[in-house]
Design an enzyme around this catalytic site. Structure first.
Site, PDB file in Angstrom:
ATOM      1  N   ALA A  33      -0.385   4.413  -1.154  1.00 24.78           N
ATOM      2  CA  ALA A  33      -0.889   4.192   0.205  1.00 24.78           C
ATOM      3  C   ALA A  33      -0.038   4.988   1.194  1.00 24.78           C
ATOM      4  O   ALA A  33       1.181   5.082   1.052  1.00 24.78           O
ATOM      5  CB  ALA A  33      -0.840   2.709   0.561  1.00 24.78           C
ATOM      6  N   LYS A  34      -0.691   5.551   2.189  1.00 26.68           N
ATOM      7  CA  LYS A  34       0.030   6.253   3.261  1.00 26.68           C
ATOM      8  C   LYS A  34       0.123   5.264   4.418  1.00 26.68           C
ATOM      9  O   LYS A  34      -0.677   5.291   5.360  1.00 26.68           O
ATOM     10  CB  LYS A  34      -0.731   7.520   3.653  1.00 26.68           C
ATOM     11  CG  LYS A  34       0.101   8.523   4.454  1.00 26.68           C
ATOM     12  CD  LYS A  34      -0.672   9.814   4.642  1.00 26.68           C
ATOM     13  CE  LYS A  34       0.095  10.832   5.457  1.00 26.68           C
ATOM     14  NZ  LYS A  34       1.225  11.421   4.709  1.00 26.68           N
ATOM     15  N   ALA A  35       1.109   4.375   4.308  1.00 27.86           N
ATOM     16  CA  ALA A  35       1.225   3.258   5.240  1.00 27.86           C
ATOM     17  C   ALA A  35       2.393   3.464   6.195  1.00 27.86           C
ATOM     18  O   ALA A  35       3.433   4.011   5.820  1.00 27.86           O
ATOM     19  CB  ALA A  35       1.398   1.950   4.477  1.00 27.86           C
TER      20      ALA A  35
END
Length: 313
Positions: free
Chosen positions: A164-166
Site C-alpha cells: 500500500a502507498k499509505a
C-alpha cells in the site's frame, strides 16, 4: 509567468477536491483531521509528460487503481470511483493549462474523532499538480547517485501492508532520507527485517549482473512500483533475463550496474554505496538502454507502448 502557475512558481492555480475544481488556496483541511494525527490516507505520484500529441499521463489508470486498492487495505471507503478520480486528474491538468506536470492525488480521513479508530470520519479525495524536476537531480539522473545504507530498517510486510502507498508509512522513508542527506549522500537504501535489500526511501532497486536484471518482490517488504513493473515488462520484451528474488548488499556491491526506479526518480543510475563504487562508477550499458527506452515510452515516441499513455484532451 507560465500558464497555470502562481507568481511564486511553487504551485499551480487550481486543484480538485471532493468533486470540485477549486483555487489552490482553497485546498484546506481542519487541524483536527484524522489523517494529520495518524497518517490515515493513501496517495499516488504520477507524471504527465509533454508529447507531440499533447500532454500524456503515464499509466494513470494503473496508479489510480493502486491508490484505491491501497485505501481498501486500510478499509477506507472511497466516495469516488477510480474512473472519476482519473477524470479529476485529467481536469486539473487541463484547467491549469499544463503540458507536463507531477500529479498528486490523495485520499484521507477528515475530522470526526481523534480516536485511533476512524469511526465516522469523512473521507476526502483531492488531486493537485505542479512542476517537479528530476527527483534526485539532473546530474543524478544522467551520471548516477551516491547512496548510503540506512540505519533504519524497512518495516516488515506483516506489520503494515508494504504494497500500500499509505501516508503514515512514509515516516519510515523520511527518517532514512534525512539520515542520508545529513551524511552527504543523495539517497538512502533500506534493508528489510531479514537483512536483505528492500528499497530506497521512495524507489525500487534493480541491479545487473552478467547480462541479467535482478530485483525483489513484495516478500522483501517493498512497494510494488509501477515504474518497477514497467521496467520488468520492457526488459522481458527486449529479451533481457529478469530474476525476481531476495537481493543482498554483497550482490549490490558486486553488481555490474545498479539503478533506482520510481515515478519521480524515473530510471536513476546508482554509482556508489557508502563510498564503494558499483561497476565502473558510471551508468552501465543496460541502465542507459532501459532509461532511454523509458523516456521514449513516456514521451510518446513508442507507439507499441501507447496503451500506457493517457492523453489529456
Amino acid at each position: 509567468m507560465a500558464k497555470g502557475h502562481s507568481k511564486s512558481g511553487k504551485h499551480t492555480d487550481y486543484l480538485w477536491m471532493d468533486g470540485e475544481i477549486k483555487p489552490w488556496e482553497a485546498g484546506t483541511v481542519h487541524i483536527m483531521s484524522h489523517t494529520l494525527h495518524y497518517g490515515s490516507g493513501c496517495f499516488e505520484g504520477i507524471k504527465c509528460y509533454e508529447t507531440d500529441d499533447g500532454p500524456a499521463v503515464f499509466r494513470l489508470e494503473d496508479h489510480i487503481e493502486r491508490m484505491v486498492a491501497s485505501a481498501g487495505l486500510y478499509q477506507i471507503k472511497v466516495p469516488y470511483s477510480a474512473s472519476e478520480i482519473v477524470a479529476a486528474c485529467d481536469a486539473v491538468i487541463r484547467k491549469n493549462e499544463l503540458t507536463s506536470a507531477y500529479v498528486r492525488p490523495v485520499i484521507f480521513y477528515g475530522f470526526d474523532t481523534l480516536g485511533v479508530h476512524p469511526n465516522s470520519c469523512p473521507v476526502h479525495v483531492a488531486v493537485a499538480c505542479f512542476n517537479w524536476g528530476a527527483y534526485l537531480g539532473e546530474d543524478g539522473l544522467n551520471n548516477g547517485v551516491r547512496i548510503t545504507m540506512s540505519s533504519w530498517r524497512k518495516f516488515h510486510h506483516t506489520s503494515m501492508p508494504t504494497v500500500a502507498k499509505a501516508n503514515g508509512q512514509y515516516l519510515n522513508s523520511m527518517l532514512a532520507v534525512q539520515e542520508a542527506r545529513e551524511r552527504g549522500f543523495d539517497e538512502a537504501l533500506l534493508l528489510n527485517m531479514e537483512g536483505n535489500i528492500a528499497e530506497g526511501s521512495g524507489q525500487n532497486l534493480f541491479l545487473v549482473k552478467d547480462g541479467t536484471l535482478h530485483t525483489n518482490d513484495e516478500q522483501s517488504s517493498i512497494l510494488m512500483g509501477i515504474t518497477r513493473d514497467t521496467i520488468i515488462q520492457v526488459a522481458g520484451n527486449l529479451g533481457i533475463p529478469v530474476t525476481i528474488a531476495d537481493m543482498t548488499t554483497e550482490q549490490l556491491l558486486e553488481a555490474d550496474e545498479a539503478f533506482f526506479t520510481g515515478t519521480a526518480s524515473e530510471v536513476t543510475p546508482i554509482r556508489e554505496l557508502d563510498g564503494k563504487t558499483i561497476g565502473d562508477g558510471k551508468p552501465g550499458e543496460m541502465t542507459r538502454r532501459l532509461r532511454s527506452l523509458y523516456f521514449d515510452i513516456v514521451q510518446g515516441r513508442r507507439s507499441d507502448y501507447g496503451h500506457w499513455l493517457h492523453y489529456v484532451k
